[in-house]
Design a protein around this motif. Structure first.
Motif, mmCIF file in Angstrom:
data_model
loop_
_atom_site.group_PDB
_atom_site.id
_atom_site.type_symbol
_atom_site.label_atom_id
_atom_site.label_comp_id
_atom_site.label_asym_id
_atom_site.label_seq_id
_atom_site.Cartn_x
_atom_site.Cartn_y
_atom_site.Cartn_z
ATOM 1 N N SER A 52 0.531 2.869 0.563
ATOM 2 C CA SER A 52 0.427 1.650 -0.241
ATOM 3 C C SER A 52 1.360 1.673 -1.445
ATOM 4 C CB SER A 52 -1.020 1.453 -0.712
ATOM 5 O OG SER A 52 -1.438 2.548 -1.506
ATOM 6 N N THR A 53 2.023 2.816 -1.705
ATOM 7 C CA THR A 53 3.004 2.884 -2.795
ATOM 8 C C THR A 53 4.419 2.611 -2.286
ATOM 9 O OG1 THR A 53 3.275 5.278 -2.531
ATOM 10 C CG2 THR A 53 1.598 4.523 -4.091
ATOM 11 N N SER A 54 4.541 2.303 -1.000
ATOM 12 C CA SER A 54 5.841 2.009 -0.403
ATOM 13 C C SER A 54 6.141 0.517 -0.499
ATOM 14 C CB SER A 54 5.857 2.454 1.062
ATOM 15 O OG SER A 54 6.893 1.834 1.780
ATOM 16 N N THR A 73 -7.980 3.842 -2.497
ATOM 17 C CA THR A 73 -7.782 5.070 -1.741
ATOM 18 C C THR A 73 -8.521 6.205 -2.453
ATOM 19 O OG1 THR A 73 -5.815 5.910 -2.886
ATOM 20 C CG2 THR A 73 -5.457 4.207 -1.208
ATOM 21 N N ALA A 74 -8.514 7.387 -1.860
ATOM 22 C CA ALA A 74 -9.206 8.535 -2.460
ATOM 23 C C ALA A 74 -8.433 9.128 -3.633
ATOM 24 C CB ALA A 74 -9.445 9.599 -1.396
ATOM 25 N N ALA A 75 -7.157 8.742 -3.798
ATOM 26 C CA ALA A 75 -6.309 9.341 -4.835
ATOM 27 C C ALA A 75 -6.120 8.385 -6.001
ATOM 28 C CB ALA A 75 -4.953 9.727 -4.248
ATOM 29 N N GLU A 76 -6.521 8.810 -7.182
ATOM 30 C CA GLU A 76 -6.432 7.972 -8.375
ATOM 31 C C GLU A 76 -4.996 7.566 -8.691
ATOM 32 O OE1 GLU A 76 -8.705 8.548 -12.365
ATOM 33 O OE2 GLU A 76 -6.901 9.787 -12.478
ATOM 34 N N ASP A 77 -4.071 8.524 -8.630
ATOM 35 C CA ASP A 77 -2.684 8.205 -8.975
ATOM 36 C C ASP A 77 -2.085 7.213 -7.989
ATOM 37 O OD1 ASP A 77 -2.763 10.043 -6.933
ATOM 38 O OD2 ASP A 77 -1.161 11.328 -7.707
ATOM 39 N N THR A 78 -2.478 7.327 -6.713
ATOM 40 C CA THR A 78 -2.001 6.373 -5.705
ATOM 41 C C THR A 78 -2.499 4.969 -6.024
ATOM 42 O OG1 THR A 78 -1.906 8.047 -3.962
ATOM 43 C CG2 THR A 78 -2.067 5.748 -3.253
ATOM 44 N N ASN A 79 -3.755 4.869 -6.440
ATOM 45 C CA ASN A 79 -4.335 3.554 -6.750
ATOM 46 C C ASN A 79 -3.643 2.902 -7.947
ATOM 47 O OD1 ASN A 79 -6.179 3.912 -4.669
ATOM 48 N ND2 ASN A 79 -7.728 4.790 -6.021
ATOM 49 N N LEU A 80 -3.406 3.687 -8.991
ATOM 50 C CA LEU A 80 -2.744 3.146 -10.180
ATOM 51 C C LEU A 80 -1.325 2.693 -9.867
ATOM 52 C CD1 LEU A 80 -3.963 5.786 -12.803
ATOM 53 C CD2 LEU A 80 -4.720 3.405 -12.622
ATOM 54 N N LEU A 81 -0.612 3.511 -9.103
ATOM 55 C CA LEU A 81 0.771 3.169 -8.761
ATOM 56 C C LEU A 81 0.815 1.976 -7.811
ATOM 57 C CD1 LEU A 81 3.710 3.882 -9.154
ATOM 58 C CD2 LEU A 81 3.516 5.550 -7.274
ATOM 59 N N THR A 82 -0.125 1.935 -6.867
ATOM 60 C CA THR A 82 -0.178 0.810 -5.928
ATOM 61 C C THR A 82 -0.389 -0.508 -6.668
ATOM 62 O OG1 THR A 82 -1.055 2.167 -4.121
ATOM 63 C CG2 THR A 82 -1.490 -0.202 -4.009
ATOM 64 N N ALA A 83 -1.337 -0.507 -7.602
ATOM 65 C CA ALA A 83 -1.619 -1.724 -8.362
ATOM 66 C C ALA A 83 -0.402 -2.150 -9.183
ATOM 67 C CB ALA A 83 -2.825 -1.502 -9.265
ATOM 68 N N SER A 84 0.254 -1.192 -9.797
ATOM 69 C CA SER A 84 1.413 -1.493 -10.632
ATOM 70 C C SER A 84 2.566 -2.062 -9.808
ATOM 71 C CB SER A 84 1.872 -0.228 -11.369
ATOM 72 O OG SER A 84 2.954 -0.506 -12.221
ATOM 73 N N ILE A 85 2.854 -1.413 -8.681
ATOM 74 C CA ILE A 85 3.951 -1.889 -7.817
ATOM 75 C C ILE A 85 3.591 -3.252 -7.210
ATOM 76 C CG2 ILE A 85 5.251 -1.437 -5.704
ATOM 77 C CD1 ILE A 85 4.945 1.554 -6.286
ATOM 78 N N GLY A 86 2.341 -3.364 -6.752
ATOM 79 C CA GLY A 86 1.905 -4.613 -6.133
ATOM 80 C C GLY A 86 2.040 -5.792 -7.078
ATOM 81 N N LYS A 87 1.719 -5.572 -8.354
ATOM 82 C CA LYS A 87 1.838 -6.636 -9.352
ATOM 83 C C LYS A 87 3.299 -7.059 -9.502
ATOM 84 C CE LYS A 87 -0.363 -8.969 -12.675
ATOM 85 N NZ LYS A 87 -1.613 -9.714 -12.503
ATOM 86 N N GLN A 88 4.188 -6.064 -9.529
ATOM 87 C CA GLN A 88 5.608 -6.360 -9.665
ATOM 88 C C GLN A 88 6.154 -7.118 -8.462
ATOM 89 O OE1 GLN A 88 7.424 -5.725 -12.461
ATOM 90 N NE2 GLN A 88 5.478 -5.042 -13.345
ATOM 91 N N LEU A 89 5.529 -6.905 -7.295
ATOM 92 C CA LEU A 89 5.984 -7.570 -6.076
ATOM 93 C C LEU A 89 5.310 -8.918 -5.849
ATOM 94 C CD1 LEU A 89 6.243 -4.543 -3.599
ATOM 95 C CD2 LEU A 89 8.072 -5.701 -4.851
#
Length: 448
Positions: A52-54, A73-89
Motif C-alpha cells: 500500500s506504500t507503492s 495493516t499490522a505495521a504502524e509505519d506502513t499505515n502512516l506512510l500509506t495515509a500520507s502518500i494516499g493523500k498526496q495522490l
C-alpha cells in the motif's frame, strides 16, 4: 462512496464486511494473496495485490477517486506512510491505525494533517476505553450511555433468579414495566441474535439487552435479581501488555488495582511507570498465586495477556472464585460470539473494537453515535431527526420500520422517552435504534 482499505487482516476484513452492507464501493489492498482471495470470496469487494506504500499499487486501486483511505495493516509505519502518500495522490480523507499512543497523546505538539493523515486510531487505547465502559456496573455485562445517562443500553443475563421472566413472552411480562421506562431490544441466545417482538419468549441463559431511562435501569436490575448497589472497588489485571498498562494507568486513580505479569524485567518497568498500581511478578495461570493475591476479594478481573486461551481460562477461574465481573481479551474474533456460553462476562477483541470505531467515524455525518454489542449481530445507532424527515410523518405504529430493527428510546429537550406505538417524532429528537447491519440503510431513510 469509494473507500480503499489497506490491510486485509481482521480489522480490514471486518470493516469491509460492515461497509459492504452499506453498498459502498470497496477496494482492499494487501501483499498476501490468500487474504485477498478470502476477502473476494466472502465480500463484494475489489482487491489489489501489492504494497500500500507503492504508487503503482495505490493507482491500481484508483486512489485519486477515493473519498476515504483507511490504512489498517499490522505495521504502524506502513499505515502512516500509506495515509500520507494516499493523500498526496488524491484521497479525500485518510485514517491510519497506530500502536504508539504517543502520537495521540501529543497531538498538540504536531499536526499530522500536515503529513496527509486526518485521523489516527489505536486499538489498544480503544480497548482500554471499552474496559472502562464495561466496569461501570458489576451486574451489567454491557453498558452504553446516551446524553450522559438520559438513556442507557444495558445487557444482563437471565438466570434462575429471574424465574418470573423465564419461559414467558414479552407480552406476558409487560405488567412488570407499568411505567414503560425500559424496552427489550435484543436477545442473544445460543449465538443467535433475536430482535424481540411481543410473542418472543425469554429463556434461562438468555443474554438480554435493554434500552432504559434512568429509573428503568434500577427496575431492570431488580427484575433480573441483580444488585444495584454492588460497586466495583478492586480490580486484578492479568498481563502487562499495552492494554494492561493503559488500563492500569487509567483505572488506578479510581480503583485498587493489582497487575500480574510473568516477565520479571517487565514488572520492574511497569512498577516504575505505575506508582499507584501493585505490580506482581507471577504466572496468572497459577491458581495458588491468584488465591495468595486475594482473588476471592476482587470485584473485577481483566485478562489481557497475549494468549487468548490463558485469558479465558484465568477469567473462568476468577469467576469460580466469586469475582463479579470478568473481561477477557481474545485475538480470535470468532470467540466473541461464544462469550455467554463460556461463562466469561465479556470477551473483547481490540481489532473488532477498532473496526467498529472506524465505522462510526465513517458514518459521522449521518449518525451522532454508534456502538456494537459483543457477540450480537446488530449495531446501536443514535440519529438526529431532521426537519421533514419521513419518521415525522406518522406515529411509530404506522411507520414501516424493518422487522430487524427496533427503536429503543428518544431524547427530546433534556428528557428521555421509551416509545409506544402512538409516539410521534419531532425534528431534533435524538433517536436510539438497534438494527441488524443489513437494514441500517433502510433505517437511515426515515431520518433523511
Amino acid at each position: 462512496m469509494k473507500i480503499v482499505i489497506a490491510g486485509a487482516g481482521d480489522v480490514g476484513f471486518h470493516l469491509a464486511r460492515l461497509l459492504t452492507n452499506e453498498d459502498q464501493d470497496i477496494t482492499i489492498i494487501d501483499v498476501d494473496a490468500d487474504r485477498l482471495n478470502y476477502a473476494a470470496q466472502h465480500l463484494d469487494v475489489a482487491t489489489v495485490k501489492g504494497s500500500s506504500t507503492s504508487f503503482e499499487t495505490l493507482e491500481k486501486a484508483n486512489i485519486s477517486k477515493a473519498h476515504l483511505l483507511i490504512a489498517v495493516t499490522a505495521a504502524e509505519d506502513t499505515n502512516l506512510l500509506t495515509a500520507s502518500i494516499g493523500k498526496q495522490l488524491g484521497a479525500k480523507r485518510t485514517i491510519a491505525r497506530i500502536s504508539n499512543s504517543e502520537f495521540l497523546q501529543n497531538r498538540d505538539k504536531f499536526d499530522l494533517r500536515n503529513l496527509g493523515i486526518d485521523e489516527l486510531i489505536s486499538p489498544e487505547l480503544l480497548a482500554t476505553k471499552e474496559v472502562k465502559r464495561l466496569l461501570k456496573e458489576a451486574a451489567i455485562t454491557d453498558t452504553f450511555e446516551f446524553e450522559r445517562g438520559l438513556l442507557s443500553l444495558i445487557g444482563i443475563t437471565i438466570d434462575e433468579e429471574a424465574d418470573h421472566l423465564s419461559n414467558k413472552t414479552l407480552r406476558e411480562t409487560a405488567y412488570l414495566n407499568p411505567n414503560y421506562d425500559f424496552l427489550t431490544v435484543a436477545i442473544l441466545r445460543n449465538n443467535e441474535t433475536i430482535i424481540p417482538r411481543g410473542d418472543t419468549r425469554f429463556e434461562t441463559g438468555d443474554h438480554v439487552y435493554y434500552i432504559a431511562k434512568p429509573e428503568g435501569v434500577s427496575r431492570v436490575l431488580k427484575l433480573t435479581g441483580k444488585q444495584k448497589d454492588k460497586k466495583i472497588r478492586s480490580i486484578m489485571i492479568l498481563g502487562g501488555s499495552r492494554v494492561g498498562f493503559y488500563a492500569a494507568r487509567s483505572l488506578s486513580s479510581k480503583y485498587n488495582v493489582i497487575l500480574i505479569e510473568k516477565d520479571k524485567d517487565k514488572c520492574f518497568e511497569l512498577a516504575d511507570l505505575l506508582p499507584n498500581t501493585l505490580v506482581i511478578n507471577g504466572d496468572g495461570r497459577d491458581v495458588e498465586l491468584l488465591q495468595e493475591e486475594g482473588i476471592d476479594n476482587i470485584d473485577a478481573f481483566i485478562a489481557v495477556t497475549g494468549d487468548s486461551e490463558t485469558n479465558i481460562i484465568s477469567s473462568l477461574v476468577a469467576k469460580n472464585h466469586g469475582v463479579d465481573k470478568t473481561i477477557a481479551l481474545v485475538e480470535n474474533i470468532d470467540y466473541i460470539h461464544l462469550s455467554q456460553n463460556m461463562g466469561v462476562d465479556t470477551l473483547i477483541n481490540k481489532k473488532l473494537i477498532a473496526a467498529n470505531f472506524i465505522f462510526r467515524y465513517i458514518r459521522k455525518g449521518q449518525v451522532l453515535s454508534l456502538t456494537s454489542l459483543h457477540g450480537v449481530d446488530a449495531e446501536v445507532l443514535e440519529f438526529v431527526v431532521n426537519e421533514g424527515a419521513p419518521i415525522t410523518r406518522a406515529p411509530l405504529s404506522e411507520l414501516d420500520i424493518p422487522k430487524t430493527a427496533i427503536i429503543g428510546g428518544i431524547i427530546r429537550k433534556g428528557k428521555s422517552y421509551v416509545p409506544k406505538g402512538s409516539f410521534t417524532f419531532k425534528p431534533y429528537d435524538r433517536v436510539v435504534v438497534l438494527s441488524r447491519p443489513e437494514c441500517i440503510h433502510k433505517v437511515e431513510f426515515f431520518f433523511k
